[in-house]
Design a protein around this motif. Structure first.
Motif, PDB file in Angstrom:
ATOM      1  N   LYS A 269     -30.129  12.194  57.396  1.00  0.00           N
ATOM      2  CA  LYS A 269     -30.293  13.452  56.665  1.00  0.00           C
ATOM      3  C   LYS A 269     -31.778  13.713  56.431  1.00  0.00           C
ATOM      4  O   LYS A 269     -32.570  12.771  56.288  1.00  0.00           O
ATOM      5  CB  LYS A 269     -29.561  13.406  55.325  1.00  0.00           C
ATOM      6  N   LEU A 270     -32.139  14.993  56.374  1.00  0.00           N
ATOM      7  CA  LEU A 270     -33.544  15.329  56.143  1.00  0.00           C
ATOM      8  C   LEU A 270     -34.007  14.895  54.759  1.00  0.00           C
ATOM      9  O   LEU A 270     -35.199  14.635  54.555  1.00  0.00           O
ATOM     10  CB  LEU A 270     -33.767  16.827  56.330  1.00  0.00           C
TER      11      LEU A 270
ATOM     12  N   ALA B 102     -39.497  10.188  60.113  1.00  0.00           N
ATOM     13  CA  ALA B 102     -38.336  10.574  60.919  1.00  0.00           C
ATOM     14  C   ALA B 102     -38.046   9.534  61.990  1.00  0.00           C
ATOM     15  O   ALA B 102     -36.880   9.192  62.236  1.00  0.00           O
ATOM     16  CB  ALA B 102     -38.579  11.939  61.559  1.00  0.00           C
TER      17      ALA B 102
ATOM     18  N   LYS C 270     -33.547  19.925  61.631  1.00  0.00           N
ATOM     19  CA  LYS C 270     -33.572  18.544  62.123  1.00  0.00           C
ATOM     20  C   LYS C 270     -33.756  18.527  63.637  1.00  0.00           C
ATOM     21  O   LYS C 270     -34.468  17.675  64.170  1.00  0.00           O
ATOM     22  CB  LYS C 270     -32.281  17.815  61.728  1.00  0.00           C
TER      23      LYS C 270
END
Length: 226
Positions: free
Chosen positions: A33-34, A20, A55
């Motif tokens: 985006k995840l 991340a 998120k």
């Protein structure tokens, strides 16, 4: 045949956080985006959601972890110094290093703050998480003050706010114009804030190493907000 051990929950969480940070740092929070985070971590999107519900939760966890890391590094520098004055300089040096090498953290904080400005739910989540971080820093400052027999120049909770505000604000200014923020600036500010208290403790120790704190002196624990 080689046995394949499934990663622990902690290991999976670590992989997600690292991925991340890379993805958000490159693309920004809003654009990322995840599914991209999951791909960077080598996991499925479901695995990401099993550790983080959204998120926003992932972003907040990243920020909390970074604040904890900075705190641990700063306190280590304080402890290694051996006295209050040098400890202040070490704390400032660690914070300045973090500011310059991890500028992406401050951009992420600024972006999330902007995203939360018109979103009450995000604002509440960011506020609550920052309160937790400030509480952790304040408790660490109180322990240090008690260990060094030093009275903080401000209540620990307020001093924690000042430390965060200074390091974050100077980081933004350094990211805009690195020449505007010299290496020793934060140390000078911290010395202005706490240097007088450190000097008084040193003077008392030199004049009478066995002396007790003056009768009218307030202990660090007594300035805690109830």
């Amino acid at each position: 045949m080689t046995d394949r051990t499934r990663p622990t929950r902690a290991q999976t969480r670590r992989r997600i956080l690292d991925a991340a940070f890379a993805v958000f740092g490159q693309k920004g929070i809003a654009a990322a985006k995840l599914t991209e985070v999951a791909a960077a971590a080598g996991l499925t999107k479901g695995a990401v959601y099993s550790s983080f519900a959204s998120k926003d939760e992932l972003v907040l966890a990243l920020m909390e972890e970074h604040a904890a890391h900075r705190l641990e590094a700063s306190l280590a520098g304080f402890a290694e110094a051996g006295d209050g004055g040098a400890g202040l300089a070490n704390v400032a040096a660690v914070l300045m290093h973090e500011m310059r090498t991890d500028a992406v953290w401050h951009r992420l904080l600024a972006e999330f703050f902007a995203m939360a400005h018109q979103d009450d739910r995000r604002r509440a989540a960011l506020r609550d998480r920052r309160r937790e971080v400030r509480g952790t820093i304040a408790r660490a400052l109180e322990r240090l003050a008690e260990g060094l027999d030093l009275q903080l120049p401000l209540p620990a909770e307020e001093f924690a706010v000042v430390l965060l505000a200074l390091s974050n604000g100077l980081a933004v200014e350094a990211d805009i114009d690195d020449e505007a923020v010299p290496e020793g600036l934060l140390g000078q500010v911290l010395t202005l804030l706490a240097g007088d208290a450190v000097a008084k403790v040193r003077a008392a120790a030199v004049s009478d190493p066995e002396a007790q704190p003056p009768p009218g002196r307030t202990s660090p624990s007594s300035v805690r907000k109830r």
